[in-house]
Motif scaffolding. Structure first.
Motif, PDB file in Angstrom:
ATOM      1  N   ASP A   1     -15.946  51.985-120.125  1.00 46.99           N
ATOM      2  CA  ASP A   1     -16.087  50.717-119.404  1.00 46.99           C
ATOM      3  C   ASP A   1     -16.181  50.910-117.898  1.00 46.99           C
ATOM      4  O   ASP A   1     -16.631  50.027-117.184  1.00 46.99           O
ATOM      5  N   ARG A   2     -15.751  52.067-117.418  1.00 52.28           N
ATOM      6  CA  ARG A   2     -15.809  52.368-115.981  1.00 52.28           C
ATOM      7  C   ARG A   2     -16.233  53.820-115.827  1.00 52.28           C
ATOM      8  O   ARG A   2     -15.574  54.714-116.351  1.00 52.28           O
ATOM      9  N   VAL A   3     -17.343  54.031-115.114  1.00 50.75           N
ATOM     10  CA  VAL A   3     -17.873  55.380-114.927  1.00 50.75           C
ATOM     11  C   VAL A   3     -18.236  55.564-113.465  1.00 50.75           C
ATOM     12  O   VAL A   3     -18.932  54.731-112.881  1.00 50.75           O
ATOM     13  N   ILE A   4     -17.765  56.663-112.881  1.00 49.82           N
ATOM     14  CA  ILE A   4     -18.218  57.045-111.541  1.00 49.82           C
ATOM     15  C   ILE A   4     -19.347  58.044-111.736  1.00 49.82           C
ATOM     16  O   ILE A   4     -19.172  59.079-112.374  1.00 49.82           O
ATOM     17  N   ILE A   5     -20.516  57.691-111.201  1.00 46.75           N
ATOM     18  CA  ILE A   5     -21.718  58.499-111.375  1.00 46.75           C
ATOM     19  C   ILE A   5     -22.009  59.231-110.079  1.00 46.75           C
ATOM     20  O   ILE A   5     -21.998  58.635-108.999  1.00 46.75           O
TER      21      ILE A   5
ATOM     22  N   VAL B   1     -21.925  56.153-107.184  1.00 46.53           N
ATOM     23  CA  VAL B   1     -21.744  54.759-107.600  1.00 46.53           C
ATOM     24  C   VAL B   1     -20.699  54.659-108.703  1.00 46.53           C
ATOM     25  O   VAL B   1     -20.431  55.620-109.413  1.00 46.53           O
ATOM     26  N   GLU B   2     -20.169  53.464-108.837  1.00 44.43           N
ATOM     27  CA  GLU B   2     -19.286  53.155-109.956  1.00 44.43           C
ATOM     28  C   GLU B   2     -19.946  52.066-110.783  1.00 44.43           C
ATOM     29  O   GLU B   2     -20.369  51.038-110.248  1.00 44.43           O
ATOM     30  N   LEU B   3     -20.060  52.299-112.074  1.00 46.04           N
ATOM     31  CA  LEU B   3     -20.612  51.320-113.003  1.00 46.04           C
ATOM     32  C   LEU B   3     -19.460  50.800-113.849  1.00 46.04           C
ATOM     33  O   LEU B   3     -18.699  51.586-114.421  1.00 46.04           O
ATOM     34  N   THR B   4     -19.299  49.486-113.880  1.00 47.88           N
ATOM     35  CA  THR B   4     -18.206  48.861-114.606  1.00 47.88           C
ATOM     36  C   THR B   4     -18.770  47.840-115.591  1.00 47.88           C
ATOM     37  O   THR B   4     -19.606  47.020-115.222  1.00 47.88           O
ATOM     38  N   ILE B   5     -18.278  47.908-116.828  1.00 51.30           N
ATOM     39  CA  ILE B   5     -18.704  46.971-117.875  1.00 51.30           C
ATOM     40  C   ILE B   5     -17.469  46.179-118.308  1.00 51.30           C
ATOM     41  O   ILE B   5     -16.459  46.757-118.692  1.00 51.30           O
ATOM     42  N   HIS B   6     -17.552  44.854-118.204  1.00 50.95           N
ATOM     43  CA  HIS B   6     -16.483  44.013-118.737  1.00 50.95           C
ATOM     44  C   HIS B   6     -17.067  42.685-119.168  1.00 50.95           C
ATOM     45  O   HIS B   6     -18.283  42.484-119.111  1.00 50.95           O
TER      46      HIS B   6
ATOM     47  N   ASP C   1     -21.780  50.764-104.860  1.00 52.84           N
ATOM     48  CA  ASP C   1     -22.043  51.964-104.068  1.00 52.84           C
ATOM     49  C   ASP C   1     -20.727  52.433-103.453  1.00 52.84           C
ATOM     50  O   ASP C   1     -19.963  51.635-102.910  1.00 52.84           O
ATOM     51  N   LEU C   2     -20.446  53.726-103.545  1.00 54.94           N
ATOM     52  CA  LEU C   2     -19.183  54.283-103.063  1.00 54.94           C
ATOM     53  C   LEU C   2     -19.358  54.997-101.722  1.00 54.94           C
ATOM     54  O   LEU C   2     -18.899  56.113-101.534  1.00 54.94           O
TER      55      LEU C   2
ATOM     56  N   GLU D   1     -34.272  48.215-112.240  1.00 53.01           N
ATOM     57  CA  GLU D   1     -34.335  49.566-111.698  1.00 53.01           C
ATOM     58  C   GLU D   1     -33.156  49.791-110.762  1.00 53.01           C
ATOM     59  O   GLU D   1     -32.887  48.995-109.879  1.00 53.01           O
ATOM     60  N   ILE D   2     -32.474  50.894-110.981  1.00 52.90           N
ATOM     61  CA  ILE D   2     -31.358  51.316-110.139  1.00 52.90           C
ATOM     62  C   ILE D   2     -31.788  52.630-109.507  1.00 52.90           C
ATOM     63  O   ILE D   2     -32.169  53.564-110.203  1.00 52.90           O
ATOM     64  N   LYS D   3     -31.745  52.683-108.192  1.00 51.56           N
ATOM     65  CA  LYS D   3     -32.122  53.906-107.502  1.00 51.56           C
ATOM     66  C   LYS D   3     -30.872  54.489-106.866  1.00 51.56           C
ATOM     67  O   LYS D   3     -30.227  53.854-106.028  1.00 51.56           O
ATOM     68  N   ILE D   4     -30.514  55.688-107.304  1.00 60.72           N
ATOM     69  CA  ILE D   4     -29.349  56.408-106.808  1.00 60.72           C
ATOM     70  C   ILE D   4     -29.887  57.569-105.989  1.00 60.72           C
ATOM     71  O   ILE D   4     -30.441  58.511-106.551  1.00 60.72           O
ATOM     72  N   GLY D   5     -29.768  57.476-104.668  1.00 64.66           N
ATOM     73  CA  GLY D   5     -30.465  58.437-103.832  1.00 64.66           C
ATOM     74  C   GLY D   5     -31.962  58.232-104.051  1.00 64.66           C
ATOM     75  O   GLY D   5     -32.462  57.128-103.908  1.00 64.66           O
ATOM     76  N   LYS D   6     -32.673  59.264-104.462  1.00 60.41           N
ATOM     77  CA  LYS D   6     -34.108  59.132-104.751  1.00 60.41           C
ATOM     78  C   LYS D   6     -34.407  59.075-106.253  1.00 60.41           C
ATOM     79  O   LYS D   6     -35.555  58.982-106.649  1.00 60.41           O
TER      80      LYS D   6
END
Length: 92
Positions: free
Chosen positions: A20-24, A40-45, A53-54, A80-85
């Protein structure tokens, strides 16, 4: 149980979200030098799926728009989610 994935078809990336919570960060994508160690942190609830963004060096974007650090924003399937490039798509 619903399954969630971050996908990039061009680079053959398919990351299953199993918590439910992942730091990518760079540990997930070691060949991507524009991704911070904790990007980033992705949270599902029950209220939805949120991306935060961290304070990453190369920012995080949702559908091409930068998101401010430490302000979780809701994301939807196929955005679309862009993390860096690295561009990824949320698949539910």
């Amino acid at each position: 149980m619903i399954k969630y994935y971050l996908v990039n078809k061009e680079k053959n990336i398919r990351m299953r979200i199993t918590k439910d919570r992942v730091i990518i960060g760079r540990a997930h994508f070691p060949n991507e030098t524009t991704i911070s160690r904790k990007h980033v942190e992705l949270t599902i609830h029950e209220k939805g799926i949120f991306l935060e963004d961290l304070m990453s060096s190369n920012k995080t974007y949702i559908n091409g728009l930068p998101i401010p650090p430490h302000k979780p924003l809701e994301i939807k399937a196929n955005q679309e989610i862009k993390i860096g490039k690295l561009a990824l798509t949320l698949i539910i």
